[in-house]
Design a protein around this motif. Structure first.
Motif, PDB file in Angstrom:
ATOM      1  N   SER A   1      -4.325  -1.161  -6.377  1.00  0.00           N
ATOM      2  CA  SER A   1      -3.486  -2.014  -5.533  1.00  0.00           C
ATOM      3  C   SER A   1      -2.656  -2.945  -6.405  1.00  0.00           C
ATOM      4  O   SER A   1      -3.205  -3.689  -7.231  1.00  0.00           O
ATOM      5  CB  SER A   1      -4.358  -2.845  -4.578  1.00  0.00           C
ATOM      6  OG  SER A   1      -5.111  -1.999  -3.730  1.00  0.00           O
TER       7      SER A   1
ATOM      8  N   GLU B   1       1.543   2.531  -3.620  1.00  0.00           N
ATOM      9  CA  GLU B   1       0.419   2.684  -4.531  1.00  0.00           C
ATOM     10  C   GLU B   1       0.364   4.042  -5.231  1.00  0.00           C
ATOM     11  O   GLU B   1      -0.146   4.141  -6.343  1.00  0.00           O
ATOM     12  CB  GLU B   1      -0.899   2.478  -3.777  1.00  0.00           C
ATOM     13  CG  GLU B   1      -1.140   1.033  -3.393  1.00  0.00           C
ATOM     14  CD  GLU B   1      -2.457   0.830  -2.650  1.00  0.00           C
ATOM     15  OE1 GLU B   1      -2.805  -0.332  -2.379  1.00  0.00           O
ATOM     16  OE2 GLU B   1      -3.132   1.843  -2.353  1.00  0.00           O
TER      17      GLU B   1
ATOM     18  N   ALA C   1       0.827  -1.213   0.000  1.00  0.00           N
ATOM     19  CA  ALA C   1       0.000   0.000   0.000  1.00  0.00           C
ATOM     20  C   ALA C   1       0.859   1.260   0.000  1.00  0.00           C
ATOM     21  O   ALA C   1       0.458   2.302  -0.531  1.00  0.00           O
ATOM     22  CB  ALA C   1      -0.936   0.006   1.212  1.00  0.00           C
TER      23      ALA C   1
END
Length: 463
Positions: A41, A30, A27
């Motif tokens: 994702s 991203e 994350a």
């Protein structure tokens, strides 16, 4: 698509620590620093350490039909390095070696993960200078600078990143390694493929090595600060400096909103005084009498244009303080809320019109808009401040962002001077370059990346 097989192959190539798949970890890869740009994702984050490993990652992803999004440190402001759903984010930060510094030929050979400031420090030991200096120069990487053709405060004299690049190594969509450019001062053999890849935002290949030109280390700079009661007067001064043929190493402008924010943040006064509408900061690194001549000429121009204050200093600490104030604008604005910075470049004669237009947009949307930028080349960074917890303010900030781009184009400018198109300005690129220009972009993309493997959807849609 057999994702398990792809992940296994990547681990074989890069080792377990070179492939990240935990969603809580991936994350963090991203998106870049642009909150408006869409992101997804990734399937995995790949961390190659060599060109050969990059080639293997590209081959594996191509065979499995998985797109690749190249990424550096993530300091970008256009969403160009933002992940798309199910992609592999290829991060180049482990490729951080300075392979060669050649003082006699004034060049260096570096990998893409080298931090801009580290390169500057390394060549300075040889009495040399690497000019590109984006505001994030203390943590952005050369690879990211190459991908976006980054600029910085010194552009007025030294140009943007592409002006310092001699050659590249680029991994293409079939895993082959392309070598472009040269090590010589001159060279016109074939198409200029080096400039094609610089600024391509990872849509044509993965840059794994760059040969960059260096300059002699500049002299310690003298610094001038001039305060104006109107943006029109400041704009007139900039125009006159350009007309006079004076080329400072730096010429920056700050509007009243920026000045107020910085003075509050740094708990200091910039000497502008009450009612200051614009502050001009200039430097000359020519040294000796040449610097004195340049700054004296600029100071006289500022006074003639109506500057209420014009002060020149050769004290390095005082000059550094003024430059720190300029670089601190975005940080200073955080006290008011989150910021959304734009990146338009207009003819230098239209800088005052842009600042005035941004003030009108600010009043219209009811949000603070600070304008700071590189007056020497017309590249302005209007920055909108908003409450990220308020959906209404976010919508108004987004509207202001687009209105500023429209304003820049209406003034004869461009929608990006140095941050790039990324995933946030695709429609604006199409508007600026027109259908024929867009068709040419797509033809180049299809020729070099027929499977749309690299950073699909960034800059423009292939269809």
């Amino acid at each position: 698509m057999h994702t398990d097989a792809l992940i296994a192959r990547l681990r074989t190539t890069l080792g377990d620590d070179g492939v990240l798949t935990d969603p809580d970890v991936t994350a963090g890869y991203e998106r870049d620093m642009m909150p408006l740009a869409p992101h997804g994702s990734p399937l995995a984050v790949a961390l190659p350490a060599t060109t050969e490993q990059v080639r293997e990652v590209v081959r594996a992803c191509a065979e499995h039909g998985v797109p690749i999004v190249p990424r550096g440190a993530g300091s970008g402001l256009s969403g160009a390095a933002n992940a798309i759903a199910g992609c592999v984010v290829l991060v180049t930060t482990r490729m951080n070696r300075i392979l060669e510094v050649d003082p006699d030929n004034r060049l260096a050979v570096v990998e893409p993960g080298v931090v801009n400031l580290d390169l500057r420090g390394a060549v300075e030991k040889h009495g040399l200078f690497y000019p590109p200096d984006p505001s994030s120069y203390d943590w952005c990487t050369v690879g990211g600078n190459l991908a976006t053709n980054a600029g910085g405060l010194c552009c007025v004299k030294y140009g943007v990143t592409t002006d310092s690049v001699l050659g590249l190594h680029v991994v293409l969509a079939d895993g082959e390694l392309l070598t472009t450019g040269r090590r010589t001062v001159k060279g016109v053999a074939g198409y200029d493929l080096t400039r094609l890849f610089v600024g391509s935002e990872g849509t044509l290949g993965v840059i794994t090595q760059a040969t960059v030109a260096l300059r002699p280390l500049p002299q310690a700079p003298g610094t001038l600060v001039a305060a104006f009661g109107s943006t029109e007067a400041a704009g007139a001064a900039v125009t006159r400096v350009v007309r006079e043929g004076v080329v400072p190493s730096l010429m920056e402008i700050m509007d009243a909103v920026s000045i107020e924010a910085v003075e509050t943040h740094l708990k200091t006064e910039l000497g502008a005084g009450r009612g200051c509408a614009a502050l001009l900061i200039c430097q000359s690194d020519s040294g000796g009498e040449a610097a004195h001549r340049e700054l004296s000429a600029i100071e006289q121009v500022c006074r003639d244009a109506g500057a209420e204050l014009a002060h020149t200093t050769y004290d390095l600490a005082e000059g550094a303080l003024l430059l720190t104030a300029r670089r601190a604008v975005l940080t200073a604005l955080e006290v008011y809320g989150a910021w959304l910075t734009d990146d338009v470049c207009v003819p230098r004669t239209r800088i005052a019109d842009l600042i005035a237009g941004c003030a009108r947009i600010s009043a219209d949307v009811g949000l603070r808009v600070a304008v700071v930028g590189h007056a020497g080349d017309g590249n302005m960074h209007p920055t909108i401040v908003y409450d990220p917890a308020s959906a209404d303010e976010f919508a108004r900030a987004s509207r202001a962002f687009d209105e500023i781009l429209a304003l820049g184009l209406s003034l004869g400018g461009t929608v990006t001077g140095e941050h790039g198109i990324g995933k946030i300005k695709r429609d604006w690129l199409a508007r600026e370059i027109g259908p024929v220009g867009l068709r040419a972009h797509r033809a180049i993309k299809r020729a070099l990346d027929p499977g749309n493997l690299f950073n699909p959807g960034s800059m423009f849609d292939l269809a």
